[in-house]
Design an enzyme around this catalytic site. Structure first.
Site, PDB file in Angstrom:
ATOM      1  N   SER A 103       0.814  -1.221   0.000  1.00 44.49           N
ATOM      2  CA  SER A 103       0.000   0.000   0.000  1.00 44.49           C
ATOM      3  C   SER A 103       0.852   1.278   0.000  1.00 44.49           C
ATOM      4  CB  SER A 103      -0.951  -0.053   1.201  1.00 44.49           C
ATOM      5  OG  SER A 103      -1.933   0.939   1.122  1.00 44.49           O
ATOM      6  N   ASP A 130      10.095   5.714 -10.152  1.00 40.25           N
ATOM      7  CA  ASP A 130       9.692   6.294 -11.434  1.00 40.25           C
ATOM      8  C   ASP A 130      10.441   7.598 -11.730  1.00 40.25           C
ATOM      9  OD1 ASP A 130       8.011   4.224 -11.929  1.00 40.25           O
ATOM     10  OD2 ASP A 130       6.146   5.366 -11.802  1.00 40.25           O
ATOM     11  N   LYS A 188      -0.678  -4.228  -3.152  1.00 38.57           N
ATOM     12  CA  LYS A 188      -1.981  -3.721  -2.680  1.00 38.57           C
ATOM     13  C   LYS A 188      -2.100  -2.261  -3.109  1.00 38.57           C
ATOM     14  CE  LYS A 188      -4.966  -3.047   1.338  1.00 38.57           C
ATOM     15  NZ  LYS A 188      -5.345  -1.672   0.967  1.00 38.57           N
TER      16      LYS A 188
END
Length: 379
Positions: free
Chosen positions: A287, A298, A312
């Protein structure tokens, strides 16, 4: 004439829409009638007497869990228990659990809790609690079985990947006090910060630790340890990601409801002044942990080291019901700056290193991942 044709076409479309809606409603009503018939047959003919109220609870929960592993029904008692636990101090084992294919699965054990000390691992499947088989039970029913007075013992039987025999753990329930941030200076020049959960104060604690470590003149960089961190508050994941970024998107959510479609961006100001950052993750990182690791990966701001994270990537909302119970319902999914969803995929490390230990102690000789990160700093 043209107006008449347009009116006729509009009438045909309206009629088709009405027929489709009527047909769908008719099918739905037939299913409701069928459910009532099945319930009646069970009540009259099942071998044992059945509590119809509990049957309805199971049916509601079955509907929600058919959607995904994180949606569930909470009875008034379960909802009250959950509200007590979110206060930050509660009696229990110290594990985050979910459902997978009808089996209760450990998402992550929390550091320094009875579960982590006993040796439970992320990815373990709980098959028995004391003498009760868990398979076939709902997630909330399994959680209720694990609850109990502080100081009482519980026996949990699990199945683990790569281990043929079932493992049995005897655990004593304790008051769980989650301390989310720990830090240490490694080799006098590497700032190590371990984050075990994303609670209301995590970002402020992380900020304080960074400012404290920044005072070290020869500091080479940071290791942010998110292993076995089951997540927590989205707001904290955004703030902590922002500490290491100068700009750019951090995360977005997409939903059927336009109000839930949002994007969050970093503000100018990297608290670490661009110093090298290595993030440790494993299968127990879920999460909010995946949001931080994924966003910084990224943006090529951090080296991600360890094992693939849990996957998740969804947002749950607790929606109260008239009976004083509630449903936990998935309302949106998280997307990384790259546009990729975390859900059921997780974050893939830049450097894959297997775990050697679950202790996560500073400079532990058996902690393969931490030692590998230290070696990267030292060349």
């Amino acid at each position: 004439m043209i107006l008449t044709k347009r009116f006729f076409l509009f009438f045909i479309i309206l009629l088709f829409t009405f027929q489709k809606s009527f047909s769908e409603n008719t099918d739905l009503y037939k299913k409701i009638d069928l459910f009532g018939e099945v319930l009646e047959k069970i009540s009259k003919e099942y071998v044992d007497e059945v509590d119809q109220s509990k049957s309805m609870d199971s049916a509601i929960n079955g509907l929600l869990q058919s959607l995904d592993p994180y949606s569930a029904y909470m009875t008034p008692e379960s909802f009250e228990g959950m509200q007590t636990e979110t206060s930050g101090e509660f009696g229990g084992l110290g594990i985050e659990v979910g459902m997978e294919a009808g089996v209760v699965k450990v998402i992550s054990p929390i550091d320094n809790t009875p579960a982590s000390k006993a040796g439970l691992k992320a990815g373990d499947y709980i098959v028995k609690i004391n003498n009760t088989q868990v398979q076939g039970k709902t997630l909330m029913q399994a959680v209720d079985l694990m609850r109990g007075p502080v100081g009482s013992s519980i026996e949990i039987t699990v199945r683990r990947r790569g281990v043929k025999k079932a493992l049995i753990f005897n655990i004593t329930r304790e008051v769980i006090q989650v301390q989310s941030v720990k830090s240490e200076l490694i080799d006098n020049n590497i700032g190590y910060i371990r984050l075990t959960s994303f609670n209301e104060n995590s970002s402020e604690q992380i900020k304080d630790k960074i400012n404290e470590l920044n005072k070290k003149k020869d500091l080479k960089g940071y290791i942010l340890d998110l292993r076995n961190n089951p997540g927590g508050l989205l707001s904290q994941a955004i703030k902590i990601s922002d500490f290491f970024l100068e700009n750019g998107e951090i995360v977005s959510t997409r939903s059927r409801q336009a109000s839930e479609n949002r994007k969050w961006f970093a503000k100018k100001g990297d608290l670490t002044n661009g110093k090298t950052l290595i993030i440790l993750i494993n299968y127990g990182s879920a999460s909010a942990s995946e949001i931080v690791a994924g966003a910084l990966k990224d943006h090529k701001r951090a080296i991600i080291l360890g094992e693939n994270s849990y996957g998740k990537g969804s947002v749950q909302s607790i929606i109260p019901l008239k009976n004083r119970g509630a449903i936990r319902l998935t309302i949106a999914k998280y997307y990384l700056p790259s546009g990729k969803s975390i859900s059921e995929v997780g974050v893939t490390p830049d450097i894959e290193v297997a775990e050697g230990s679950d202790d996560f102690k500073f400079n532990s000789e058996t902690d393969n991942q931490l030692n590998f990160a230290i070696k990267l700093f030292n060349g």
